[in-house]
Scaffold this active site. Structure first.
Site, PDB file in Angstrom:
ATOM      1  CB  SER A   1      67.610 -18.551  57.314  1.00 27.61           C
ATOM      2  OG  SER A   1      67.825 -17.168  57.547  1.00 27.61           O
TER       3      SER A   1
ATOM      4  CE1 TYR B   1      72.288 -19.075  54.390  1.00 30.36           C
ATOM      5  CE2 TYR B   1      70.851 -17.273  55.091  1.00 30.36           C
ATOM      6  CZ  TYR B   1      71.504 -18.458  55.363  1.00 30.36           C
ATOM      7  OH  TYR B   1      71.390 -19.041  56.597  1.00 30.36           O
TER       8      TYR B   1
END
Length: 322
Positions: free
Chosen positions: A220, A234
């Site tokens: 990501s 995250y």
């Protein structure tokens, strides 16, 4: 014989006797005493033919028409997007970006296996659609939090489809929470699925992979830009993948297996739909990525054409982190 020489720097412009004469006069040279280093002009009256040949010669250099066009043609023929005869495994491939990658590999004529955790109905429907279109797909139920499940999935693919050529790890979860409120249980689960599963997948797949294979992680762009409160863990897990691919790429380089990490930005999926309008304002291109764009990039990295790319984390996010 000559004490001076004219060195002509050539662009794609006409040359004539008068050009040479003018140059010679400005340099206090007599034309008969001038040596032209680019071409030996035996007959000055043939300058028109020389000019035409020179322009053609320069075109050949600039456009690679004669010098390199055969090689370029060969490259185009060799590096198509056909994965006929290749076996791919996508971990986390039943929905979203993973589903898009599975569909893309199937359209590229690879035999595709993919894992799912809870979406059994969607997984079976996806496999049926691929088979109906003339492809071959193998859905496998596996929990990415379980190292045993991951290894068993790889073993099943090899047993039923043959040695792996391509492994993509797309499995991942997002549990939001600020540092002060984040539980260790949630931290462990994020690490298990987002980091450990990627490591185990690389380890298991590489053991059953042909030399020259491809390993691709789906990370990501939050590895580079966290942007929002509650995403620190995250971001940490996705940043960990950047280090993992660098080390794995070195370890597997002797076998010509490449290892790369794709870092998508905001992408239009069912899960992202509620946040689409807010997120689009942060993207310079003014939109979210389509799943097919991410899948197309993964297809490129899995191809022979990308054989010299390894150890890289490559962002595809419409300029989000620019």
């Amino acid at each position: 014989m000559y004490d001076k020489a004219i060195h002509v720097h050539v662009a794609r412009v006409p040359l004539s006797v008068s050009d040479l004469a003018n140059y010679a006069s400005t340099e206090n040279l007599s034309l008969p005493d001038a040596s032209v280093s680019l071409l030996i002009l035996e007959h000055m009256e043939s300058s028109r033919l020389i000019r035409e040949n020179l322009n053609l010669f320069m075109d050949n250099i600039i456009q690679n028409v004669r010098l390199h066009s055969k090689r370029r043609t060969d490259m185009t023929e060799k590096y198509g997007r056909s994965f006929t005869g290749k076996v791919a495994l996508v971990a986390g491939g039943s929905r979203g970006i993973g589903e898009g990658i599975v569909r893309r590999f199937a359209s590229d004529r690879a035999v595709v296996a993919f894992t799912y955790s809870n979406s059994e109905e969607k997984a079976k429907r996806l496999a049926s659609e691929i088979e109906a279109a003339g492809g071959k797909a193998l859905p496998i139920k596996a929990d990415s939090a379980s190292a045993d499940d991951i290894r068993a999935a790889v073993d099943q693919v090899v047993k039923e489809l043959g040695e792996l050529d391509i492994f993509v790890n797309n499995a991942g979860i997002l549990i939001q929470g600020t540092i002060g409120s984040y539980s260790l249980e949630d931290l462990d689960r994020m690490l298990d699925i987002n980091v450990r599963a990627a490591f185990v997948g690389i380890q298991a797949a590489s053991e059953q992979m042909k030399d020259g294979g491809r390993i691709i992680l789906i990370g990501s762009n939050t590895a580079v830009r966290t942007a929002f409160p509650g995403a620190s863990v995250y971001s940490m897990t996705k940043a960990a993948l950047t280090g993992l691919v660098r080390g794995a790429a070195i370890d597997l380089a002797p076998r010509a297996i490449t290892v790369n990490n794709v870092q998508p930005g905001p992408t239009a999926t069912d899960m992202s739909a509620p946040y689409a309008e807010a997120v689009k304002t942060l993207v310079p291109l003014g939109r979210m990525a389509d799943v097919s764009e991410i899948a197309g990039f993964v297809s490129y990295l899995a191809s022979d054409e990308a054989g010299f790319i390894t150890g890289s984390s490559l962002t595809i996010d419409g300029g989000y982190i620019a």
